[in-house]
Scaffold this active site. Structure first.
Site, short mmCIF file in Angstrom:
data_model
loop_
_atom_site.label_atom_id
_atom_site.label_comp_id
_atom_site.label_asym_id
_atom_site.label_seq_id
_atom_site.Cartn_x
_atom_site.Cartn_y
_atom_site.Cartn_z
N LYS A 1 26.03 19.25 -28.25
CA LYS A 1 25.76 17.95 -28.88
C LYS A 1 24.63 18.13 -29.89
O LYS A 1 23.53 18.62 -29.54
CB LYS A 1 25.33 16.98 -27.78
CG LYS A 1 25.91 15.60 -27.94
CD LYS A 1 25.67 14.82 -26.67
CE LYS A 1 25.93 13.36 -26.88
NZ LYS A 1 25.56 12.58 -25.72
C1 E4P Z 1 26.79 9.32 -25.79
O1 E4P Z 1 27.11 10.49 -25.78
C2 E4P Z 1 25.53 8.81 -25.25
O2 E4P Z 1 25.17 9.58 -24.14
C3 E4P Z 1 25.63 7.40 -24.75
O3 E4P Z 1 26.90 6.84 -24.92
C4 E4P Z 1 24.49 6.53 -25.14
O4 E4P Z 1 24.68 5.25 -24.59
P1 E4P Z 1 23.50 4.16 -24.45
O5 E4P Z 1 23.35 3.48 -25.76
O6 E4P Z 1 24.01 3.21 -23.39
O7 E4P Z 1 22.28 4.92 -24.04
#
Ligand code: E4P
Length: 215
Positions: A83
């Site tokens: 990522k």
């Molecule tokens: C995506 O890969 C993120 O981990 C995640 O969806 C972030 O979500 P949030 O806005 O609820 O923290």
């Protein structure tokens, strides 16, 4: 449509797997911190039980450091997806990963042009954060629509991974739009099952079953 679970909690992941609702996993530094366990312990446990793509996020911002971490993470298991941040060094790293055959998930995307850049850099997945856009009175799902239409025009291979999903309606809309993947918190997976008419109907069937004479 693929369902990823947005969690670093092994019990949540195991539960989603047992329901057939976990084609992969996305993690981020906040989700790992929430477990209270060391990073390596958390990801080894996840990789032990998940065969699908598991996104692990780099935790540094310069190109050289990102690439060092990316190579290290990718070497842990074949299903690791690295990522990367949507920054110039992050997208430069995305391009290098592409040429080295490392799968990537470009994260924290909030605009169609950011998504276009990630596709051009060769991202495997782009993660637009719909819930966080809704939080600031913007329209998260409109962004998904725009990205899907841009990607379709130019036949990019990058998959749209709907992230920051907060409720079943996000998922219903993402599926109707044809998004490739949604990463869903465990709590929302539970909410997807719920319908008051299902509960009412079941109560009735259970009550009526008791009236059926034995024999
Ligand atoms: C995506 O890969 C993120 O981990 C995640 O969806 C972030 O979500 P949030 O806005 O609820 O923290």
């Amino acid at each position: 449509m693929q369902f990823f679970i947005d969690s670093a909690d092994i019990d949540e992941i195991q539960d989603a797997l047992s329901m057939g609702m976990c084609d992969g996993v996305t993690t981020n530094p906040s989700l790992v911190a929430k477990t209270g366990k060391p990073f390596r312990k958390v990801i080894d446990a996840i990789l032990d039980i998940v065969d699908g793509p598991v996104s692990l996020e780099v935790t540094t911002l310069s190109y050289d450091e990102i690439m060092a971490q990316a190579r290290e993470l990718a070497a842990i298991a074949e299903n690791v997806v690295v990522k990367l941040p949507l920054t110039p060094p992050g997208l430069k790293a995305c391009r290098t990963c592409y040429s080295e055959g490392i799968a990537t998930n470009v994260t924290l995307c909030f605009s169609p042009t950011q998504a276009l850049l990630a596709a051009k850099a060769g991202a495997t997945y782009i993660s637009p954060f719909v819930g966080r856009l809704d939080d600031i009175s913007s329209d998260g799902m409109r962004l998904i629509e725009e990205i899907l239409s841009i990607y379709e025009h130019y036949e990019f291979e990058t998959q749209v991974l709907v992230a920051s999903v907060r409720h079943p309606q996000h998922l219903a809309q993402a599926a109707a739009m044809g998004a490739h993947v949604a990463t869903i918190p465990h709590k929302v997976i539970g909410q997807l099952f719920k319908h008051p008419l299902t509960d009412l109907g079941l109560d009735q069937f259970m009550a009526d079953w008791k009236k059926v004479p034995a024999g």
